[in-house]
Design a protein around this motif. Sequence first.
Motif: not given
Length: 371
Positions: A207-213, A260-261, A265-280
């Motif tokens: 539902p929120a705007k997704i960052h350009e990243n 991850i929400k 929204e903020t485009g923080n790729l470092d945090e994205f990586i941590k969450i996604v790999e941890s989930e996997a």
Amino acid sequence: MITEKDFVFTTITNAIEKGNFQWSAPSNIALVKYWGKKDQQIPANPSISFTLNNCKTITKLAFAKKHFDKLSVTNNRFSFDLLFEGKPKEDFKPKIQKFFERIEKYCPFLRDYHFTIDTENTFPHSSGIASSASGMAALAMNIMSLEKALSRNFGTEMTEDFFYQKASFLARLGSGSACRSVKGSVVVWGNHAEIEGSSDLFGVEFPAKIHENFKNYQDTILLVDKGEKQVSSTVGHDLMHNHPFAEQRFAQAHDNLAKIKIVLETGNLDEFIKIVESEALTLHAMMMTSLPYFILMKPNTLEIINTIWRFRNETNIPVCFTLDAGANVHILYPENVREHVLQLIKGELVGYCQNGNYICDSIGTGAIQIL
């Protein structure tokens, strides 16, 4: 709040004799994983996924009105032929039969028609990519096109929101994750306190705007093992019922979805990586700690993961991996580093793929009507 009753089709009409529709629907890759479910394909925890663009199922649904007579008992049964890539595929039919049985109360007109379902995938059938999500989503879109036509014939115009919500609802009853393959580049499925409009019944667009990243994010799928899964998803989900870490896992999923929400929204790729790999890794940890336990990763899966970690540490390029319930590796990365990552794949990772096979994909927008 929308309930299951809102999706029951009550219009009675016999006006449409025959016709056909055709839709494509994509596969999707979960970032926060869904693992464990309740009755009626209700998820035990919410999930969020990227919709893919190239890996999709294209399904044509032709329908012809059945004409009942007093001597015909069979006319009241589901009647359909199933073709895969233009040829009869009998071993797919039980799954479609079960799907029709599950959705009949919401689409009672299914018994009034004989259907010819002609389906194909844009990715190799035995590639190890789950086609149930894209396949059930494509079929659900076609069924909703028929329902929309029946409604219009009766003088009722279906809203676009209802069309996509019910399509996602129906797809879920065929394959849980299929509800995330209907609409949207980023889709949430499952009730979550911080996601407006989220539901256990169907997927909703983020539902929120997704960052350009994250615009046109890339997903290259390394095909480590193209064989049939050693454990079905249904069995795997059921093992969560008595799992010693189930409740902690469900709480973790809620927490990671909230995190991850913010990341999207903020485009923080470092945090994205941590969450996604941890989930996997958590997904596979739950499989390894269930009873019975099982390991779906292969030695080459681990080789790929370690190579990605080394590459990321050496270059600071924000590439990461995620996994489905199998051995194949999805490599996720921004479009602006595509050439660097493809060099890594072609130079080092392709050797870990079965027959050197991999598929390049990117974030997509959902199902598309063709006919």
